[in-house]
Structures are given as C-alpha cells and as structure tokens.
Design an enzyme around this catalytic site. Structure first.
Site, PDB file in Angstrom:
ATOM      1  N   HIS A 121      23.203  39.712  48.163  1.00 39.81           N
ATOM      2  CA  HIS A 121      23.068  38.419  48.834  1.00 39.81           C
ATOM      3  C   HIS A 121      22.196  38.648  50.072  1.00 39.81           C
ATOM      4  O   HIS A 121      22.184  39.738  50.638  1.00 39.81           O
ATOM      5  CB  HIS A 121      24.477  37.991  49.236  1.00 39.81           C
ATOM      6  CG  HIS A 121      24.614  36.619  49.789  1.00 39.81           C
ATOM      7  ND1 HIS A 121      24.343  36.325  51.097  1.00 39.81           N
ATOM      8  CD2 HIS A 121      25.014  35.456  49.221  1.00 39.81           C
ATOM      9  CE1 HIS A 121      24.578  35.035  51.313  1.00 39.81           C
ATOM     10  NE2 HIS A 121      24.978  34.482  50.184  1.00 39.81           N
ATOM     11  N   ASP A 198      30.358  44.698  50.349  1.00 45.96           N
ATOM     12  CA  ASP A 198      30.401  43.248  50.577  1.00 45.96           C
ATOM     13  C   ASP A 198      31.382  42.677  49.555  1.00 45.96           C
ATOM     14  O   ASP A 198      31.081  42.593  48.366  1.00 45.96           O
ATOM     15  CB  ASP A 198      28.979  42.690  50.380  1.00 45.96           C
ATOM     16  CG  ASP A 198      28.954  41.166  50.312  1.00 45.96           C
ATOM     17  OD1 ASP A 198      30.028  40.537  50.303  1.00 45.96           O
ATOM     18  OD2 ASP A 198      27.839  40.612  50.245  1.00 45.96           O
ATOM     19  N   GLN A 201      32.697  38.082  47.119  1.00 48.59           N
ATOM     20  CA  GLN A 201      32.994  37.513  45.792  1.00 48.59           C
ATOM     21  C   GLN A 201      34.080  38.277  45.048  1.00 48.59           C
ATOM     22  O   GLN A 201      34.468  37.875  43.954  1.00 48.59           O
ATOM     23  CB  GLN A 201      31.721  37.490  44.921  1.00 48.59           C
ATOM     24  CG  GLN A 201      30.627  36.585  45.449  1.00 48.59           C
ATOM     25  CD  GLN A 201      31.030  35.102  45.459  1.00 48.59           C
ATOM     26  OE1 GLN A 201      31.989  34.678  44.803  1.00 48.59           O
ATOM     27  NE2 GLN A 201      30.299  34.307  46.226  1.00 48.59           N
ATOM     28  N   LYS A 224      36.253  31.500  51.078  1.00 40.05           N
ATOM     29  CA  LYS A 224      36.151  31.674  49.626  1.00 40.05           C
ATOM     30  C   LYS A 224      37.503  32.046  49.028  1.00 40.05           C
ATOM     31  O   LYS A 224      37.639  32.246  47.835  1.00 40.05           O
ATOM     32  CB  LYS A 224      35.137  32.771  49.296  1.00 40.05           C
ATOM     33  CG  LYS A 224      33.703  32.421  49.691  1.00 40.05           C
ATOM     34  CD  LYS A 224      32.748  33.509  49.256  1.00 40.05           C
ATOM     35  CE  LYS A 224      31.410  33.457  49.940  1.00 40.05           C
ATOM     36  NZ  LYS A 224      30.515  32.410  49.444  1.00 40.05           N
ATOM     37  N   CYS A 362      20.937  32.383  47.548  1.00 41.60           N
ATOM     38  CA  CYS A 362      20.776  33.379  48.637  1.00 41.60           C
ATOM     39  C   CYS A 362      20.557  34.779  48.075  1.00 41.60           C
ATOM     40  O   CYS A 362      21.063  35.772  48.635  1.00 41.60           O
ATOM     41  CB  CYS A 362      21.963  33.391  49.585  1.00 41.60           C
ATOM     42  SG  CYS A 362      22.214  31.834  50.417  1.00 41.60           S
TER      43      CYS A 362
HETATM   44  N1  PMP Z   1      27.914  38.095  50.071  1.00 48.31           N
HETATM   45  C1  PMP Z   1      28.093  37.451  48.920  1.00 48.31           C
HETATM   46  C2  PMP Z   1      28.089  38.237  47.648  1.00 48.31           C
HETATM   47  C3  PMP Z   1      28.295  36.070  48.920  1.00 48.31           C
HETATM   48  O1  PMP Z   1      28.464  35.433  47.758  1.00 48.31           O
HETATM   49  C4  PMP Z   1      28.323  35.370  50.143  1.00 48.31           C
HETATM   50  C5  PMP Z   1      28.545  33.878  50.199  1.00 48.31           C
HETATM   51  N2  PMP Z   1      27.754  33.137  49.338  1.00 48.31           N
HETATM   52  C6  PMP Z   1      28.122  36.088  51.321  1.00 48.31           C
HETATM   53  C7  PMP Z   1      27.939  37.446  51.250  1.00 48.31           C
HETATM   54  C8  PMP Z   1      28.117  35.430  52.655  1.00 48.31           C
HETATM   55  O2  PMP Z   1      29.361  34.933  52.982  1.00 48.31           O
HETATM   56  P1  PMP Z   1      29.553  33.996  54.266  1.00 48.31           P
HETATM   57  O3  PMP Z   1      28.507  32.924  54.155  1.00 48.31           O
HETATM   58  O4  PMP Z   1      30.936  33.501  54.140  1.00 48.31           O
HETATM   59  O5  PMP Z   1      29.345  34.859  55.465  1.00 48.31           O
END
Ligand code: PMP
Length: 405
Positions: A121, A198, A201, A224, A362
């Site tokens: 991401h 990270d 997910q 999430k 993203c």
């Molecule tokens: N890493 C991954 C794999 C994600 O899916 C996301 C959220 N789409 C993020 C990081 C970022 O999370 P946040 O916007 O809650 O900081």
C-alpha cells in the site's frame, strides 16, 4: 457468543437504502462498519469519563486514564506482546509506519537498502521514499507470480551487506494474498535485519501473535476492525523502541523540559506526543470485545465462505479477470470484466445499492505491475451474507452486460 444472524442488528447502517435499494456494503477493507457497542462506548466515555489523561489528579481524569490504559493492556493481550510498553497508540497504520520510517531513518546511511514488496500500500512505500530526500537509500522490491504470491527465492536473494530493513504487508489489500510473514521474518533475522509488518488487512481477520511471528514492528488500524477511525496501534519490540528517537515532540512524551535540555518519557509515552484520542482508544477496546464475542475463527470461516461463493459466481461471467488467485486468500476479491472501466462498474453497482471500491486502491506500483490502472474490489466482513453475495454477483452481471453491449 453472538450468533451470526444477530450480528446485522448491531450495525444500523446496514438498514440504509441507496436510491431506494437496500445497501450491500462490500467495502470493509477500506473501512468496516461500526457496531452499536462501540458507538455506545464512545458516547459513554464522552458523557461520563471525559477528562484529559495521564495528568489529572481528579477522579474523572483518573477514570479516563484507566480506560485508555485498560485498552492498551487489551491490545497487548490481543497481540500477545510481552509488555504493554511495546504498544504505542497512533492514528492508524499509516502513522505507525511513518513513525518507524522516520525514527529508523536516523540510523540509515547512503547506500543502505530497504526491502519492500510489489504489493505494498502507498502507506508502506511513501514513508520510505521520503527518507530518500536526505539519503541515497535503495528500495528493493520483491516480485510476485501470476497468482499474486511473493517470490520467496527472489526475496532471499535480495539480502546483501547493505540491507537494513524489511517492511511488508501481511495481507494484500488488492490481491488478498496472505504472505508467509513468519518465514520471511526468520529469513530477515538470519541476516540480522529487522522487519515491520503492515497488518492493516490481516488484523481484522486472523489472530496475530507478535511473539510467535517474532516481528520487530506490527501496525494496525482500528477503523478496519469494527472500531472508531483515527486510532491505530504500533507494536514494537522494546529493544528497538528504546533505541529509537521520538517521532514528534510535545506534551505527554517528555520526562523533564528545560531550555537547556529535555529528557523523554518512558515507553510507550515517548512516542505519544500530545493528547491522544483516549475516547477512540477506549472504544477500540470495545471493538476487540465485540470481535471476541463473535469469535475471530468464526469471522474468518464466514468470510471465507462468502469469498468462495463470490469467486465462483464471478468466474461465470464472460471476460472476468480476477487479480489474486492464491489459495487461502484474505476476504477481498479484485476484478475487471472485459474492457469495462473499474470506475464505470463501481458507479453502476452503486446505483444498484452495492458499495464496492474502484481504482488503484492506494497501490499504484502494483497496478503498474498488473498492467491496469485500477480494479473493482469487493471485500467482506462478518455482517455480510450469502444473499448479499448472490445479489452482488447478479448486479455485476447486469452492469457489465450493459457496459459491454
Ligand atoms: N496498509 C494496507 C494494506 C491497507 O489496506 C491500508 C488501508 N487501506 C493501510 C495500510 C493504511 O491504513 P490507514 O489508512 O488506516 O492508516
């Protein structure tokens, strides 16, 4: 234990209609919906226990502090961390990764290398690129195969004398791939390299044991995980957190301040400058209680059933391309049909009440690798049903037959 049939009542938003049609919410990977018990915890905190934390001698401040610190202990147990000192509250996964990149960045030099993967991401790419403004760091990127699985041999071959850090996602938000992070951490450690996972997910869908994984850092986002937005967790091994300089300066994170010299607070407060979102943090504790009442294993099994049904249904559509076909995927399915744009598909699905995500998610470098500009992504959570999945598949059939006419 909360029965799956009763769960929908906990989420009033699911009763909404969109253009007169029942909402089918399939965008939980972006953010999950929030059950009553979590919203109640927020209300209760505002109405009964709102006072600034860690600094008041008065009763309400003490109560607010206790609620925040109880949540920290709850998270410690949840992740099986050794100490609650290793649990830093952040605004979310993004802030957790920025914190580590920024603090670790001080220890990096020109020519050092960081290993990422092609499925990251943006929040696990850009913080590392920002370090490149000041230092000549090399980002090395682990490739994937046609199913969306990481090439572990390529990963192992990437380690050199210059490798200083590995940062990778546990579960891909686009492909659903569940990476073999335990094995990858062990490989990195054989080279003396620390690893950040990270978990944005992964944490909503599977039990995370940071001591079993032996990761050096793990990040997650409350929003999430049926919790409020604006709260996240960074787990870090004590020995790293102790060595790392503070990320931001301000109140809460200091020991003593004079014009000549400032000392910093003990862990974890060294990394929590300013008034934290103590209301959200306490409510995140309530979200973890909710997940416990349903049972993480039941959630995972239910989502797996939905994912299998959706995959089988979508595969029957002519011109269907599914991105990410590893076995035991996470609860997301990304796809394109013929040359219909993901945006158009998403827009028409919305007209039928179906909320999906479209675009690059993203993860633009991954899109470039896949040779597309975006995909349609449906993602599942505990409150989705097989009826919804069937209605979604029928809606995709209808929409793509119109678009590809
Ligand atoms: N890493 C991954 C794999 C994600 O899916 C996301 C959220 N789409 C993020 C990081 C970022 O999370 P946040 O916007 O809650 O900081």
């Amino acid at each position: 234990m909360l029965a799956l049939d009763d769960i929908r009542h906990e989420f009033p938003i699911l009763d909404r209609t969109i253009d007169g049609r029942q909402l089918i919410y399939l965008d939980s990977a972006a953010t999950s919906q929030t059950p009553r018990c979590v919203v109640d915890a927020i209300t209760y905190m505002y109405f009964r226990h709102k006072a600034n934390v860690h600094r008041g001698v008065h009763t309400i401040s003490q109560e607010a502090t206790d609620r925040m610190e109880n949540a920290r202990e709850r998270v410690r147990q949840w992740l099986n961390a050794e100490s609650s000192d290793e649990i830093v509250f952040t605004r979310g996964t993004t802030e957790g990764i920025n914190l580590v990149a920024s603090s670790m960045g001080d220890t990096l030099y020109n020519g050092d290398e960081i290993i990422l993967t092609v499925m990251e991401h943006h929040s696990n790419i850009v913080p590392w690129q920002l370090l490149q403004r000041h230092k000549r760091l090399r980002l090395r990127v682990v490739p994937i195969d046609e199913h969306g699985a990481l090439n572990l041999q390529a990963y192992e071959d990437m380690f050199t004398e210059a490798t200083r850090f590995v940062a990778l996602t546990h579960v891909s938000n686009v492909l659903g791939t569940v990476n073999p992070v335990k094995e990858m951490i062990a490989i990195a450690h054989r080279h003396g390299v620390p690893v950040l996972i990270d978990g944005a997910q992964a944490a909503p869908h599977m039990a995370i044991d940071v001591r079993d994984l032996d990761c050096d850092f793990y990040t997650l986002s409350s929003h999430k995980m049926y919790g409020p937005a604006g709260v996240g967790v960074l787990y870090g091994k004590r020995r790293w957190l102790e060595k790392m300089p503070p990320y931001q300066g301000g109140g809460e994170m200091i020991g003593n301040v004079t014009w000549e010299r400032t000392t910093f607070a003990e862990l974890p407060f060294k990394f929590e400058a300013g008034t934290p979102d103590f209301v959200g943090i306490a409510a995140f504790g309530a979200a973890l209680d909710f997940i416990d009442r349903v049972g993480l294993e039941r959630i995972a099994a239910h989502e797996h059933e939905l994912l299998t049904a959706a995959t089988q249904g979508l595969m029957e559509i002519d011109g269907m391309r599914i991105f990410g076909t590893t076995p035991d995927k996470g609860a997301v399915i990304s796809f394109l049909v013929g040359d219909a744009s993901s945006y158009d598909v998403g827009l028409l699905l919305d007209k039928l009440g179906v909320a999906v995500r479209t675009g690059h998610h993203c993860a633009q470098p991954l899109m470039q690798h896949l040779g597309v500009t975006g995909t349609v992504r449906a993602s599942f959570a505990v409150y989705n049903t097989l009826d919804e999945v069937n209605a979604f598949v029928a809606a995709v059939k209808r929409v793509t037959s119109i678009l590809l006419r």
